[in-house]
Design an enzyme around this catalytic site. Structure first.
Site, PDB file in Angstrom:
ATOM      1  N   THR A 105       0.835  -1.197   0.000  1.00  0.00           N
ATOM      2  CA  THR A 105       0.000   0.000   0.000  1.00  0.00           C
ATOM      3  C   THR A 105       0.865   1.239   0.000  1.00  0.00           C
ATOM      4  O   THR A 105       1.808   1.354   0.774  1.00  0.00           O
ATOM      5  CB  THR A 105      -0.969   0.071   1.203  1.00  0.00           C
ATOM      6  OG1 THR A 105      -1.624   1.343   1.153  1.00  0.00           O
ATOM      7  CG2 THR A 105      -0.272  -0.036   2.548  1.00  0.00           C
TER       8      THR A 105
ATOM      9  N   ASP B 104      -0.069   4.007   0.989  1.00  0.00           N
ATOM     10  CA  ASP B 104      -0.416   4.800   2.179  1.00  0.00           C
ATOM     11  C   ASP B 104       0.485   4.515   3.375  1.00  0.00           C
ATOM     12  O   ASP B 104       0.522   5.290   4.319  1.00  0.00           O
ATOM     13  CB  ASP B 104      -1.866   4.519   2.593  1.00  0.00           C
ATOM     14  CG  ASP B 104      -2.848   5.069   1.579  1.00  0.00           C
ATOM     15  OD1 ASP B 104      -2.495   6.032   0.881  1.00  0.00           O
ATOM     16  OD2 ASP B 104      -3.964   4.531   1.485  1.00  0.00           O
TER      17      ASP B 104
ATOM     18  N   MET C 193      -2.176  11.820  -1.576  1.00  0.00           N
ATOM     19  CA  MET C 193      -3.114  10.818  -1.067  1.00  0.00           C
ATOM     20  C   MET C 193      -2.863  10.609   0.432  1.00  0.00           C
ATOM     21  O   MET C 193      -1.932  11.175   1.001  1.00  0.00           O
ATOM     22  CB  MET C 193      -2.925   9.503  -1.806  1.00  0.00           C
ATOM     23  CG  MET C 193      -3.453   9.516  -3.229  1.00  0.00           C
ATOM     24  SD  MET C 193      -3.188   7.893  -4.026  1.00  0.00           S
ATOM     25  CE  MET C 193      -4.190   8.115  -5.500  1.00  0.00           C
TER      26      MET C 193
END
Lengths: 402, 402
Positions: free
Chosen positions: B139, B141, B185
């Site tokens: 990911t 993130d 993001m």
């Protein structure tokens, strides 16, 4: 002492510093001038006698600056008026030139900057001042006349093509994909948006639709095409210039997105968001992503085009040669002699031929429906970006399944 | 026959394909499984028996896929429910596994995907099915627990840091500069926005302000800081996570920009445009540019982090080893053993430790005023991105002039 000054003007690019360093390197070889001064913030700084002595740069520093985006000397948006209106300014400028033993002035910039070159050269001639004024072309927009392509454009085109390819791949991983819109710079000319058509995957164009300022935008025709592609492929990729215009000449961005924005911020939505609004309102899908490449397209040196970098340096070096040969009021340019293998010749043109002109995309580079670039036209673009990455995915393509 | 299947789930990254190819390469060496099948579009495609036989890929193809962003096998957003609610689905899935002689299932994805690994492993145990279920983390993130950092994050962080540096340089060329906001993001965790703090020019941070979802946004304090910096430096660079939240927990993007948008498109303005609105309304300046990095931050393979690419491959290979060693319900992870020189150890953890947890930025990585990252914290980030470009400009900096 016999010095020269070089300055930068207008928006940054990835290779404008390469032009300045190209000229400096040439002078280090030829010693035409004792010192190469860098004018800080273009004409604006020169009027303040804000100079750096570039001749003091080490080889290591020259290399570092050559490989740095943006404008290493700073820039300005200053447009020199005519010599009658701005008499005092011209006098001040030429006093400064004299004071610093400046015998040549080099200006790297777009058509406004070349207009400055033209005006200063004319003023010097009219006043019997033996100075040389030479322009070095620069603009990511590629809207300069006479020159085959403007330094800075190839790198911007490369950034756009790679970004289109990578965001295209990102957008096709699901069984239910959406619509992706990439908005590029190019308010008047569509060269940058057209570069998006260079992105291919598996021999197919990533961009289904490319919208240019030169082709009046027809809403109904556009929405029909988007809907058809979306039904067939379950994904639509659109590249749009910020300058897409309605048939009445007004900007799509201004009339659509902004009209609905009660927030009062005129720059909130560009052409991309306006197109998204149309697509959503037409009920095609609400899965629409918009990417505005913003200033990265002109300053992403990490994706510099090697050919662009080399040409920018040579055009700077040639500018020095032109001054050394006694030329003035000229711009250092290149013309293309072949597409494949790609070859160019370095030459010059009167600054008046570039100043205040705009080179638009010719209609025959655009497909008949006005919504993409012809395959033939891509032969113009391909040599300018350098090789693009080749990627490989394993899932079936929506459109290969059909 | 003894086969295995590997599939990808959730949002794409630059290195998720490297994990899949790392596992494939390991099996080509060890021949633990006769065939490595690729499941198309995650669980969704496996339920349709949509497979490709990865064992047929040539070395050249393996190399190409390793160096391709996005999800080469396609992806899905499918969240497997519990075995009671979705009894038939579980039965169907295990029938398909049996039919294709699949004895191990590998899932590359974020915490939702690791929850799938956990559930399937538990189901197999409960039903006496001798299969191995192993997760591979992924990911951009970086919000996975236990693992030092998630594969995909380092490349996204590199893209963000380079983009901040290059757009920063672009934004300081004039004597009268403006404010630049880059939106990243990271809806819940601020790791991606924090990466913007890695960008430095001449030893100074490019980002004056970094806003994270973890730190409640205080409008007054923010505007005061922006105004102070703008007055001192004539330029402010802000990096903001899309997930910046107000003290009441609501998204800044939802409450500010969208509230004023009568157009009805909820995604038109993000956190960046909301901040722009605040700055313009406060009368600080109207020269505010917003850059939303969009999907490029997770798919820009051209700026892949070499260390990220290598680690993603190794985590895939280790997943195969874990299954071969009889493990199930585990995730292949790495832990950091030193920052400088950077070293990691490869190990594993129960999928339950990763499934459905979120790793937030700890408060002590954030400066006291909550609007930037501490210098100490950057030691965590630096080894993950690889070396960043070093640029050199010649004009004086606004802040060096003071």
């Amino acid at each position: 002492m016999k010095n020269c000054v070089i300055a930068q003007s207008g928006g940054p690019t990835s290779v404008i510093n390469a032009s300045v360093m190209g000229l400096l390197r040439r002078n280090n070889e030829t010693r035409v001038y004792d010192k190469v001064l860098g004018g800080i913030n273009g004409i604006e700084g020169i009027l303040q006698e804000d100079f750096v002595d570039l001749s003091l740069l080490t080889e290591e520093e020259i290399h570092a600056v050559t490989h740095t985006p943006s404008a290493a000397l700073g820039s300005c948006r200053y447009k020199l008026k005519d010599a009658v209106t701005s008499k005092e300014e011209y006098e001040r400028l030429f006093q400064i030139f004299e004071k610093h033993d400046i015998q040549a002035f080099f200006y790297a910039g777009g058509n406004d900057s070349q207009d400055t070159v033209r005006k200063l050269a004319a003023y010097a001639k009219d006043h019997g001042i033996a100075m040389n004024f030479i322009g070095i072309p620069k603009t990511v927009d590629n809207d300069l006349q006479v020159i085959d392509h403007a330094p800075g454009f190839g790198s911007a085109a490369r950034y756009i093509a790679v970004s289109v390819l990578e965001s295209f791949l990102d957008g096709l991983v699901y069984t239910n994909n959406g619509i992706f819109i990439t908005e590029t710079m190019g308010r008047d000319a569509g060269w940058l948006a057209a570069s998006g058509a260079l992105a291919t995957y598996n021999g197919r164009r990533c961009a289904d639709i490319v919208l240019l300022p030169e082709i009046p935008f027809e809403e109904e025709k556009f929405l029909k095409k988007v809907e058809e592609i979306y039904k067939t492929k379950n994904q639509v990729y659109i590249v749009a210039s910020e300058g897409v215009r309605l048939p009445d000449g007004s900007f799509l961005a201004a009339t659509k997105a902004h009209a609905h924005d009660s927030f009062g911020h005129a720059q909130l939505g560009g052409a991309g968001n306006a197109l998204k609004g149309l697509i959503v309102d037409a009920g095609i899908t609400s899965r629409v992503k918009v990417l505005e490449l913003s200033t990265l397209q002109r300053s992403a040196f990490h994706l510099v085009s090697p050919v662009d970098l080399e040409e920018a340096g040579k055009l700077g070096a040639q500018a020095l040669d032109l001054a050394a040969a006694g030329e003035t009021g000229k711009v250092s340019i290149l013309v293309r002699t072949a597409d494949e293998p790609y070859t160019v010749e370095y030459t010059s043109t009167d600054a008046a031929n570039i100043a205040n002109h705009v080179k638009y995309m010719p209609r025959d580079m655009v497909t008949e429906d006005g919504m993409n670039i012809t395959e033939e036209a891509l032969r113009y673009f391909r040599p300018l970006t350098g090789e693009l990455p080749v990627y490989r995915v394993l899932h079936h393509f929506h459109d290969e399944k059909k």
